[in-house]
Design an enzyme around this catalytic site. Structure first.
Site, PDB file in Angstrom:
ATOM      1  N   GLY A 282      39.475  42.713  42.501  1.00  0.00           N
ATOM      2  CA  GLY A 282      39.779  41.294  42.325  1.00  0.00           C
ATOM      3  C   GLY A 282      41.008  40.855  43.082  1.00  0.00           C
ATOM      4  N   SER A 283      41.425  39.633  42.800  1.00  0.00           N
ATOM      5  CA  SER A 283      42.496  38.976  43.553  1.00  0.00           C
ATOM      6  C   SER A 283      43.786  39.787  43.583  1.00  0.00           C
ATOM      7  CB  SER A 283      42.780  37.623  42.914  1.00  0.00           C
ATOM      8  OG  SER A 283      43.997  37.112  43.397  1.00  0.00           O
TER       9      SER A 283
END
Lengths: 384, 127
Positions: free
Chosen positions: B59-60
């Site tokens: 993810g980010s």
């Protein structure tokens, strides 16, 4: 990783908590990316400036860091969420403004040049060929490697920040000349070409390439197409560099079919309520060229044009700003299409842009539909 | 066992083992350390004050700031052991001063939930 005595001492906290944090970050990223040592860099360009991207935790981290941290090398910064000089023209949440101001203050307190731009390569003098820099903005890192003769990895927010604080970066990946040699060639087969086809070529390249990629069948790119190519590639993958000329290694064609697939992925609407130009931000050349294209014409809908404030005085003095405003364009500085709270999905359903990068972020972050078309078509279809 | 050190430090504690990768930004409540991603095998558990074992982060990259918030809110793991070091977890542990090591597949598979271990992330050993 092998560290010098001085680097070991800094890592152990002998030069204070801030440098310990910075070296811990460089070593962690270096170990994770199989670097063998740290090397000096001359310029850091930081991402993680827009409150929309780093949130409260990022704001608090930077505020605490800025109490005693100072950047050691030239440090420039990415766009923010909006333009402070024209903030009253837009409906923005007071909380957002306050949070963005805190982030801006933290970076400037640490010594950042307040550039708020994603095109540092167009604003600042470029160091001599082969110089190592640490650029976190993906289009800027790719541009620096591919057109400016500089060496950088596609840095993350933390590695670039740690580089700014120490003047060092882990020596891995594209800092190694062997890795800079591409092992894949993409043959550009699409005709005719404009900045949008180059943006989609970049987006395709980012998906299929490793660290570096060769592109054949291209010559004489104008600035707009260069930027579009870099930004497209930075959006879709980890690849941080391309070369032109020799066909190296495995070969893949970028043809009409491949391009259509990308267009179908990014273009989700056949019309839009708002036009945005500038991801990457438009520099002086592109603004000058846009002024010519708009001679005697006016936008039929709202058009936001994003630029670095470094060219603000220049475009006023040259009369470009007047001409663009006469045509109904809104010039915005220090911010950019991507992740801007200025594009609100409660007010617009779809946005027209010529930027592949802009299209991707408008869709995924701002959650609006996108009508993707070239600048030439935007001027033809959206102005009178 | 010997491990590769990503972020230095020493600690002792019990292991919390996740089967799935962790998305720090989307999957963990930064105020409490509770896993609030319903699809995650650690759903409902707190990662605070444990030695967290998980394959890698996803993810980010802003997830690094989530790790920092966990530390700030006193609900961060004591240390982390991964199979592969991703840049988000590495950056997050570095700015938060949380020891992080990478174990090879064979050793990683020996790590059992609730085991008490001593992690020396300077020498690179787990006992």
């Amino acid at each position: 990783m092998e560290l010098t005595k001085e680097e070991e001492d800094a890592l152990d906290g002998k030069q204070g908590d801030t440098l310990a944090l910075a070296y811990r970050t460089l070593v962690a990223i270096g170990e994770a990316s199989n670097a063998n040592r740290l090397i000096p860099i001359e310029w850091a360009h930081l991402s993680g400036v827009n409150y929309n991207t780093i949130g409260d935790a990022g704001k608090e981290f930077l505020s605490s860091l800025s109490k005693d941290a100072k950047f050691k090398v030239k440090t420039t910064v990415n766009p923010m969420g909006f333009d402070f000089d024209s903030v009253s023209r837009y409906k923005l949440d007071d909380k957002f403004i306050e949070n963005q101001r805190s982030i801006k203050d933290s970076y400037e307190k640490m010594g950042a040049i307040p550039s708020y731009s994603c095109i540092p390569y167009e604003i600042f003098d470029i160091p001599k060929r082969g110089t190592h820099v640490s650029f976190a903005e993906s289009n800027a890192a790719i541009y620096a490697n591919s057109f400016s003769g500089l060496k950088t990895n596609k840095e993350g927010a933390f590695s670039a920040l740690a580089s700014a604080l120490t003047g060092k970066s882990p020596c891995s990946d594209l800092r190694d000349d062997d890795v800079r040699e591409p092992n894949l060639t993409i043959r550009m087969k699409v005709e005719p070409r404009d900045e949008l086809t180059y943006g989609m070529l970049g987006y395709f390249a980012g998906k299929v390439a490793g660290s570096s990629v060769a592109i054949s069948g291209i010559s004489n790119l104008d600035r707009r197409s260069c930027k579009s190519l870099c930004a497209g590639m930075g959006t879709s993958g980890a690849c941080g560099m391309f070369t032109f000329g020799e066909e190296e290694g495995e070969k893949i064609d970028f043809d009409k079919n491949e391009m259509q697939k990308i267009h179908d992925e990014l273009n989700t609407s056949e019309k839009g309520d708002l036009i945005t130009l500038g991801s990457p931000q438009l520099g002086i050349e592109e603004i000058g060229n846009l002024t010519l294209m708009l001679k005697g014409r006016s936008f039929q809908k709202r058009c936001m044009i994003f630029c670095p404030s470094a060219i603000k005085g220049q475009i006023r003095d040259l009369g470009y700003a007047n001409e663009i405003e006469r045509a109904g364009g809104e010039l915005l500085f220090d911010c950019c299409t991507c992740l801007s709270p200025l594009v609100d999905n409660k007010e617009v359903d779809s946005v027209i842009t010529n930027s592949v990068k802009g299209a991707y972020y408008l869709k995924t972050s701002n959650k609006v539909d996108v009508n993707l078309k070239s600048l030439k078509r935007i001027v033809e279809e959206e102005t009178k | 066992m010997n491990v590769k050190v990503i972020v230095r430090g020493k600690t002792q504690g019990s292991l919390l083992v996740a089967k799935n990768p962790i998305n720090f930004l989307g999957g963990i409540d930064k105020k409490t350390g509770l896993v609030h991603d319903k699809k995650h095998d650690l759903f409902g558990k707190s990662i605070g004050n444990k030695i967290l074992v998980f394959p890698f982060g996803v993810g980010s990259s802003v997830g690094a700031y989530t790790i920092y918030s966990l530390k700030y809110n006193h609900c961060a793991p004591l240390a982390m052991i991964c199979l592969k070091a991703d840049l988000t977890t590495a950056s997050g542990c570095a700015i938060s001063n949380i020891p992080l090591v990478v174990a090879d597949k064979h050793d990683y598979d020996l790590l059992q939930e609730n085991n008490q271990v001593t992690l020396d992330a300077i020498e690179g050993t787990i006992l």
